[in-house]
Scaffold this active site. Structure first.
Site, PDB file in Angstrom:
ATOM      1  N   ASP A  67     -63.633   0.656  -3.962  1.00 20.70           N
ATOM      2  CA  ASP A  67     -63.634  -0.352  -5.026  1.00 20.70           C
ATOM      3  C   ASP A  67     -62.581  -1.427  -4.801  1.00 20.70           C
ATOM      4  O   ASP A  67     -61.696  -1.289  -3.944  1.00 20.70           O
ATOM      5  CB  ASP A  67     -63.424   0.322  -6.391  1.00 20.70           C
ATOM      6  CG  ASP A  67     -62.354   1.409  -6.365  1.00 20.70           C
ATOM      7  OD1 ASP A  67     -61.518   1.406  -5.444  1.00 20.70           O
ATOM      8  OD2 ASP A  67     -62.362   2.260  -7.265  1.00 20.70           O
ATOM      9  N   ASN A 136     -60.045  10.445 -17.101  1.00 22.87           N
ATOM     10  CA  ASN A 136     -61.290  10.598 -17.871  1.00 22.87           C
ATOM     11  C   ASN A 136     -62.451  11.072 -16.988  1.00 22.87           C
ATOM     12  O   ASN A 136     -63.599  11.021 -17.386  1.00 22.87           O
ATOM     13  CB  ASN A 136     -61.650   9.278 -18.569  1.00 22.87           C
ATOM     14  CG  ASN A 136     -61.863   8.147 -17.565  1.00 22.87           C
ATOM     15  OD1 ASN A 136     -61.849   8.371 -16.365  1.00 22.87           O
ATOM     16  ND2 ASN A 136     -62.064   6.944 -18.072  1.00 22.87           N
ATOM     17  N   HIS A 138     -63.316   9.726 -14.027  1.00 20.53           N
ATOM     18  CA  HIS A 138     -63.994   8.712 -13.197  1.00 20.53           C
ATOM     19  C   HIS A 138     -63.711   8.913 -11.717  1.00 20.53           C
ATOM     20  O   HIS A 138     -62.678   9.461 -11.329  1.00 20.53           O
ATOM     21  CB  HIS A 138     -63.661   7.284 -13.658  1.00 20.53           C
ATOM     22  CG  HIS A 138     -62.310   6.759 -13.282  1.00 20.53           C
ATOM     23  ND1 HIS A 138     -61.312   6.511 -14.191  1.00 20.53           N
ATOM     24  CD2 HIS A 138     -61.806   6.398 -12.084  1.00 20.53           C
ATOM     25  CE1 HIS A 138     -60.255   6.017 -13.574  1.00 20.53           C
ATOM     26  NE2 HIS A 138     -60.526   5.949 -12.286  1.00 20.53           N
ATOM     27  N   GLU A 143     -66.998   4.736 -14.375  1.00 23.59           N
ATOM     28  CA  GLU A 143     -66.400   5.196 -15.629  1.00 23.59           C
ATOM     29  C   GLU A 143     -67.407   6.016 -16.429  1.00 23.59           C
ATOM     30  O   GLU A 143     -68.627   5.904 -16.202  1.00 23.59           O
ATOM     31  CB  GLU A 143     -65.979   3.972 -16.456  1.00 23.59           C
ATOM     32  CG  GLU A 143     -64.847   3.171 -15.835  1.00 23.59           C
ATOM     33  CD  GLU A 143     -63.467   3.776 -16.092  1.00 23.59           C
ATOM     34  OE1 GLU A 143     -63.351   5.005 -16.286  1.00 23.59           O
ATOM     35  OE2 GLU A 143     -62.499   2.994 -16.099  1.00 23.59           O
TER      36      GLU A 143
HETATM   37  C1  GLP Z   1     -58.204   4.270  -9.873  1.00 24.09           C
HETATM   38  C2  GLP Z   1     -59.107   4.279  -8.644  1.00 24.09           C
HETATM   39  C3  GLP Z   1     -59.660   5.658  -8.370  1.00 24.09           C
HETATM   40  C4  GLP Z   1     -58.543   6.696  -8.422  1.00 24.09           C
HETATM   41  C5  GLP Z   1     -57.944   6.698  -9.795  1.00 24.09           C
HETATM   42  C6  GLP Z   1     -56.842   7.738  -9.975  1.00 24.09           C
HETATM   43  O1  GLP Z   1     -58.899   4.101 -11.042  1.00 24.09           O
HETATM   44  N1  GLP Z   1     -60.178   3.352  -8.769  1.00 24.09           N
HETATM   45  O2  GLP Z   1     -60.304   5.672  -7.107  1.00 24.09           O
HETATM   46  O3  GLP Z   1     -59.044   7.967  -8.102  1.00 24.09           O
HETATM   47  O4  GLP Z   1     -57.375   5.408 -10.030  1.00 24.09           O
HETATM   48  O5  GLP Z   1     -55.647   7.251  -9.471  1.00 24.09           O
HETATM   49  P1  GLP Z   1     -54.344   8.122  -9.235  1.00 24.09           P
HETATM   50  O6  GLP Z   1     -54.578   8.864  -7.976  1.00 24.09           O
HETATM   51  O7  GLP Z   1     -53.244   7.102  -9.103  1.00 24.09           O
HETATM   52  O8  GLP Z   1     -54.185   8.990 -10.416  1.00 24.09           O
END
Ligand code: GLP
Length: 254
Positions: A67, A136, A138, A143
């Site tokens: 993304d 959540n 995702h 989402e």
């Molecule tokens: C973002 C990214 C995800 C990632 C998520 C969790 O939303 N788009 O790909 O898995 O954050 O991030 P973290 O690893 O910092 O908790």
């Protein structure tokens, strides 16, 4: 879905790095799906170390990130382009023309999304997809919703995700509200998926994704249907997974 319980963040990162390194050694021209966020930092750090030690060669590897924020240019320090550059691309011998992220500055998001899917398909699909998980549930920026988005699409970040990502921006108001995200099609078609989860913040999401029903309200739950998905969880992230699940056969203690 295999759920592998490991002790802590370090063990999770090492196990993930071994899987990625094994993939590249077995197939030097692998197509990797990559994630951003804090969770895979330990994995990327190890891959860079092993490359520096001459143990890994990325020269034939292709990468597709999940993304990118809409409206952030690749040079914006909080763009996922900049993140990948800083934590992996600049430190290993990946060929820049084979490192892909969605273009968050594209004038026509729909056209960019279509181009991105076409590029993944032209590369033969993803061999190994690395995923984190949001609080959540995702994955990428898929989402919670009333349906699973199959193709790459314009994603609207949930309030919870905006709050979680605010730590990287000066003010909450600076967090982009939209992103271009790969959909579930490319993720589910990946030959292998490895999802990393660490820390108490992720316990609820892990529990719902692993033990709950498959529902677009918990996007990661779809991985229960993937034929080769491994969920690597540390003790804190696994805290809500009932004890009996640890003896269920498909779940391994690492
Ligand atoms: C973002 C990214 C995800 C990632 C998520 C969790 O939303 N788009 O790909 O898995 O954050 O991030 P973290 O690893 O910092 O908790």
């Amino acid at each position: 879905m295999d759920v592998v319980f490991v002790e802590d963040y370090e063990a999770m990162s090492r196990r993930a790095a071994e899987i990625v390194a094994g993939q590249i050694r077995q197939k030097p021209d692998s197509v990797l799906g990559l994630a951003t966020g804090s969770t895979p930092l330990g994995l990327y750090h190890l891959l860079c170390r092993w490359y520096a030690a001459g143990r890994l060669d990325f020269s034939a590897v292709t990468t597709f990130n999940l993304d990118e924020y809409i409206g952030l240019s690749p040079t914006h320090p909080q763009s996922y382009h900049a993140f990948m550059q800083k934590h992996l691309f600049s430190k290993v011998n990946l060929c820049p023309v084979r490192c892909f992220l969605p273009d968050g500055m594209a004038g026509d998001v729909l056209a960019e999304a279509g181009r991105y899917d076409a590029r993944i398909e032209a590369a033969g699909g993803i061999d190994l997809q690395v995923l984190g998980i949001g609080r959540n549930g995702h994955i990428g920026f898929n989402e919670p919703d009333d349906h699973f988005a199959v193709r790459t699409h314009r994603a609207y970040l949930s309030d919870d995700t905006i709050k979680a990502n605010a730590r990287f921006f000066p003010r909450l108001a600076d967090v982009p509200r939209e992103a271009i995200s790969v959909g579930m099609g490319a993720i589910m078609k990946a030959q292998r998926v490895v999802l990393l989860a660490s820390g108490p913040d992720k316990a609820e999401a892990v529990h719902r994704a692993v033990c709950g029903v498959v529902t677009p309200r918990v996007p990661a739950s779809i991985l229960q249907l993937h034929r080769a998905a491994t969920v690597l969880v540390d003790a804190d992230a696994a805290a809500l997974v009932p004890e009996k699940w640890r003896h269920a056969g498909r779940i391994h203690i690492g």
